[in-house]
Design an enzyme around this catalytic site. Structure first.
Site, PDB file in Angstrom:
ATOM      1  N   LYS A 102       0.974  -1.188   0.214  1.00 50.62           N
ATOM      2  CA  LYS A 102      -0.033   0.284   0.229  1.00 50.62           C
ATOM      3  C   LYS A 102       1.249   1.278   0.065  1.00 50.62           C
ATOM      4  O   LYS A 102       0.059   2.190  -0.396  1.00 50.62           O
ATOM      5  CB  LYS A 102      -0.923   0.089   1.491  1.00 50.62           C
ATOM      6  CG  LYS A 102      -2.703  -0.764   1.128  1.00 50.62           C
ATOM      7  CD  LYS A 102      -3.245  -1.189   1.630  1.00 50.62           C
ATOM      8  CE  LYS A 102      -4.325  -2.238   1.331  1.00 50.62           C
ATOM      9  NZ  LYS A 102      -4.694  -2.568   2.755  1.00 50.62           N
TER      10      LYS A 102
HETATM   11  N1  GLU Z   1      -7.905  -8.648   3.804  1.00 48.83           N
HETATM   12  C1  GLU Z   1      -6.233  -9.273   2.982  1.00 48.83           C
HETATM   13  C2  GLU Z   1      -5.270  -8.965   2.358  1.00 48.83           C
HETATM   14  O1  GLU Z   1      -6.054  -7.182   2.510  1.00 48.83           O
HETATM   15  C3  GLU Z   1      -6.449 -10.742   2.743  1.00 48.83           C
HETATM   16  C4  GLU Z   1      -6.623 -12.122   3.765  1.00 48.83           C
HETATM   17  C5  GLU Z   1      -7.004 -13.311   2.195  1.00 48.83           C
HETATM   18  O2  GLU Z   1      -7.380 -13.184   1.356  1.00 48.83           O
HETATM   19  O3  GLU Z   1      -7.420 -14.376   3.006  1.00 48.83           O
HETATM   20  O4  GLU Z   1      -4.028  -8.614   2.718  1.00 48.83           O
END
Ligand code: GLU
Length: 284
Positions: free
Chosen positions: A253
């Site tokens: 990010k």
């Molecule tokens: N929320 C997680 C992320 O944005 C991804 C989790 C997943 O895909 O298991 O890195």
């Protein structure tokens, strides 16, 4: 519609970048190829890092790139709510189940204690492998009414090889206690950890295939242990190879220039953005 159920699971802790878009696009490709449904889950479990403005930007950027989901926080569906911040009771029930099965224990070690356990080999994803300081003796019974105030760790079966066949990357094997140690399932600040929340949700939402980035391969091994401890059937997994920047570093990010938002503001079209990553292959 077939029984295939895929999901998009973005975290609103920053702007989505090209790597996310590629993973999500792949998830949509497979859901469509198998004639199934795609679920959007807002992974806002980390209350401190998740921001409402990123939630709004996330939906907008996903739609702009050409993604379309059939269930989610903004469209509803049978497994609502679809935001992790609203699903605390489900995670708490799983914590209770793990406790009653003797699978987890409270850990009082601070971050500093862990950093000082110099002999602990390094697990490059999440810091040093937990040295087992607070691990109870086998058979020791732990009682607690709630997880509050402490980190809770999952006791991994030391030496056991956890293997699975990834639909993109092939056969995978990780050894518990060597490739990863006892991992946190509930945090001291009373937030379920990613590993637990994602397993509870993927099972509850009846996801049949998880498509996500290859940075989570080792987490998949941990999650397979959680599925087993909770008596749940795991989904299939497809881990997308990671996109790298011009220095060979994986996108994160912090790469503001490669956020979907910035590319869009600089005049790129969704089609141009989608043309940047290599096409995923798969025998169907
Ligand atoms: N929320 C997680 C992320 O944005 C991804 C989790 C997943 O895909 O298991 O890195």
């Amino acid at each position: 519609m077939s029984a295939y159920r895929g999901r998009l699971a973005p975290s609103p802790t920053g702007l989505l970048h090209l790597g996310h878009a590629r993973t999500f696009w792949t998830a949509q490709e497979w859901a469509r190829a198998f004639g199934g449904a795609l679920v959007l889950r807002n992974e806002d479990i980390d209350r401190e890092r998740s921001k409402p403005e990123f939630v709004a930007a996330m939906y907008e950027d996903l739609r702009w790139i050409g993604l379309d989901w059939q269930e989610g926080p903004d469209v509803g569906g049978p497994f609502a709510p679809y935001s992790q911040s609203e699903r605390y009771d489900l995670y708490s029930a799983a914590w209770k189940q793990l406790l009653s099965r003797g699978a987890i224990y409270p850990c009082r070690c601070s971050r500093k204690d862990l950093a000082q356990s110099a002999s602990a080999p390094h697990d490059d994803e999440d810091g040093p492998i937990y040295p087992g300081t607070c691990r109870p003796m086998p058979g020791e019974h732990i009682q607690a009414a709630s997880p509050k105030g402490m980190n809770w760790r999952f006791r991994v079966p030391d030496g056991e090889a956890i293997s699975f066949v990834d639909a993109a990357l092939g056969a995978q094997a990780f050894v518990a206690g060597r490739d990863f140690g006892d991992f946190v399932v509930w945090r001291r600040d009373d937030v379920p950890a990613y590993q637990l929340a994602v397993v509870v949700d993927d099972a509850a939402m009846r996801i049949t295939e998880v498509v996500r980035g290859a940075d989570l391969l080792r987490s998949t091994a941990r999650q397979l242990l959680l599925y087993r401890a909770l008596g749940l059937t795991p989904p299939a997994f497809y881990h997308c190879p990671l996109l790298l920047d011009e220095h060979g570093v994986r996108l994160a990010k912090r790469h503001d220039a490669l956020s979907i938002r910035t590319m869009r503001e600089n005049g790129a079209t969704p089609c141009e953005v989608r043309g940047i990553w290599p096409r995923s292959g798969r025998a169907l």
